[in-house]
Design a protein around this motif. Structure first.
Motif, short mmCIF file in Angstrom:
data_model
loop_
_atom_site.label_atom_id
_atom_site.label_comp_id
_atom_site.label_asym_id
_atom_site.label_seq_id
_atom_site.Cartn_x
_atom_site.Cartn_y
_atom_site.Cartn_z
N GLU A 113 2.97 8.96 -14.38
CA GLU A 113 1.51 9.21 -14.35
C GLU A 113 0.73 8.09 -15.05
O GLU A 113 -0.47 7.92 -14.84
N GLU A 114 1.43 7.29 -15.88
CA GLU A 114 0.79 6.16 -16.53
C GLU A 114 0.46 5.04 -15.54
O GLU A 114 -0.25 4.09 -15.88
N PHE A 115 1.00 5.16 -14.33
CA PHE A 115 0.75 4.15 -13.28
C PHE A 115 -0.04 4.77 -12.13
O PHE A 115 0.10 4.38 -10.98
N ASP A 116 -0.84 5.74 -12.48
CA ASP A 116 -1.65 6.43 -11.48
C ASP A 116 -3.10 5.95 -11.57
O ASP A 116 -3.56 5.54 -12.64
N TYR A 117 -3.79 5.96 -10.47
CA TYR A 117 -5.23 5.69 -10.44
C TYR A 117 -5.76 6.31 -9.15
O TYR A 117 -4.98 6.63 -8.25
N THR A 148 0.17 -11.21 -4.95
CA THR A 148 0.51 -9.86 -4.52
C THR A 148 -0.72 -9.17 -3.94
O THR A 148 -1.84 -9.64 -4.14
N ASN A 149 -0.51 -8.11 -3.20
CA ASN A 149 -1.65 -7.31 -2.72
C ASN A 149 -1.95 -6.21 -3.75
O ASN A 149 -1.28 -6.13 -4.78
N PHE A 150 -2.91 -5.36 -3.46
CA PHE A 150 -3.22 -4.22 -4.33
C PHE A 150 -2.38 -3.03 -3.85
O PHE A 150 -2.43 -2.68 -2.67
N LYS A 194 -9.44 -1.29 -11.22
CA LYS A 194 -10.70 -0.55 -11.34
C LYS A 194 -11.87 -1.45 -10.93
O LYS A 194 -12.76 -1.04 -10.18
N GLU A 195 -11.82 -2.69 -11.40
CA GLU A 195 -12.87 -3.66 -11.08
C GLU A 195 -12.84 -4.02 -9.60
O GLU A 195 -13.88 -4.16 -8.96
N ALA A 196 -11.63 -4.14 -9.05
CA ALA A 196 -11.48 -4.47 -7.63
C ALA A 196 -12.10 -3.38 -6.75
O ALA A 196 -12.79 -3.67 -5.76
N PHE A 246 -13.02 -4.55 -3.02
CA PHE A 246 -11.80 -5.18 -2.50
C PHE A 246 -11.06 -4.17 -1.63
O PHE A 246 -11.13 -2.96 -1.85
N ARG A 247 -10.33 -4.68 -0.63
CA ARG A 247 -9.56 -3.83 0.28
C ARG A 247 -8.12 -3.75 -0.20
O ARG A 247 -7.53 -4.76 -0.58
N PHE A 248 -7.56 -2.54 -0.17
CA PHE A 248 -6.24 -2.29 -0.77
C PHE A 248 -5.13 -2.16 0.29
O PHE A 248 -5.38 -1.93 1.46
#
Length: 338
Positions: free
Chosen positions: A4-8, A292-294, A319-321, A326-328
């Protein structure tokens, strides 16, 4: 660390459904890992950020037409998603509807008759192509490129899910960080004095599976076949000895180069199966920068990026992207981490 620490929160509207009109017009976010500073550019501006003497490592894998649609000999429709070539006409695959396609079932794909041999513990199946047939010819004739499930529309040009330098057939997922390169941009980098080297990593199931365990360390990355050419290893090792940077294009490139290196950071040529899973705390021995991509929340790709640049800095950049539009994901924009 907990997954969960790598969740957004990734809004559906941020997931790119089609590639940029021209490959290198994708946007580029540059993240400096020392201070977390970010800069915005276009991908075609990449030569501004790379130096003479840098080594840029690119994956030359080519995506196979791994999605086959067929029917059981009894008449029911089904889908075969090829994952890994096991040799002698046998492949690991995902089948739909899985429960009805038991070992012994025969599947007609065009004129070819495939047979289900066994079911593995992870739910994948082993299938066999007809004896004496060429599976790649059957794929070319009847198959479709395996776009990720979050892309809902097929690109007008299927080649946009291949890199311009793809040549070694075997992946079921594209090296998406490398989709932004054009022949012109590669030439420009060479003229600047950037040394471009190639290796092969055939990416498969690992690109489609999120981390399901509560703790990141309990996750296993499925092994993927790699080839590290002698010339590539030599160029990387020479760069490291001379204090020049090694830039990896894609998380797969990072894993392959780091996985082929010994404790001293010397890259060894060869081929085999790569299952290195890089998590925060890993000591990078070779890679100095990455393209790398998002990535998806809770994915092994995002965990690797966080291990390289720091979790807080990466999530803040994401978050800024999102704020900047920006497209993911696969057809989205790119990130350069230095």
């Amino acid at each position: 660390m907990r997954v969960e620490e790598f969740d957004y929160e990734l809004p559906k509207s941020a997931i790119a459904q089609r590639p940029a009109p021209v490959r290198d017009t994708s946007r580029l976010m540059v993240l400096y890992k020392e201070n977390g500073k970010i800069e915005e550019a276009l991908f075609r501006d990449l030569p501004r950020f790379l130096r003479e003497g840098d080594v840029l490592a690119l994956n030359d894998t080519k995506v196979i037409k791994a999605r086959l649609f067929g029917k059981k000999t009894t008449g029911g429709k089904c889908e075969v998603f090829l994952l890994k070539d096991l040799g002698e006409g046998r492949w690991e695959a995902l089948l739909k509807p899985s429960r009805r396609l038991k070992p012994g079932t025969e599947i007609l794909v065009g004129e070819a008759k495939l047979k289900v041999l066994e079911r593995k513990k992870d739910g994948t199946k082993i299938i066999a192509f007809p004896e004496g047939s060429d599976p790649y010819e059957i794929m070319e004739k009847y198959g479709e490129l395996p776009l990720p499930p979050y892309i809902k529309e097929k690109p007008e040009d299927p080649e946009r899910y291949q890199t311009v330098f793809s040549r070694t057939l075997g992946s079921t997922a594209a090296s998406t960080a490398a989709l932004h390169f054009t022949e012109r941009l590669l030439q420009e980098l060479k003229e600047k004095g950037v040394k471009i080297v190639h290796f092969t990593l055939h990416m498969g199931l690992g690109s489609f599976r999120p981390i399901k365990s509560e703790n990141v360390e309990d996750h296993n990355v499925p092994p993927e076949f790699y080839i590290m050419p002698e010339e590539t290893a030599k160029e990387i090792n020479l760069a490291k000895r001379e204090g020049r940077r090694v830039i990896a294009c894609g998380t797969g490139a990072v894993r392959t180069i780091e996985g082929c290196s010994d404790k001293e950071g010397v890259v060894k040529p060869g081929s085999g199966w790569m299952d290195l899973f890089i998590t925060p705390g890993y000591r990078f021995k070779v890679i100095d920068g990455m393209i790398t991509n998002f990535h998806m929340p809770r994915s092994s790709h995002l965990v690797l990026v966080c291990a390289f640049a720091g979790r807080e800095k990466v999530l803040e950049a994401y978050k800024e992207a999102l704020k900047r539009g920006f497209r993911f994901l696969s057809f989205g924009d790119a990130m350069l981490i230095l």
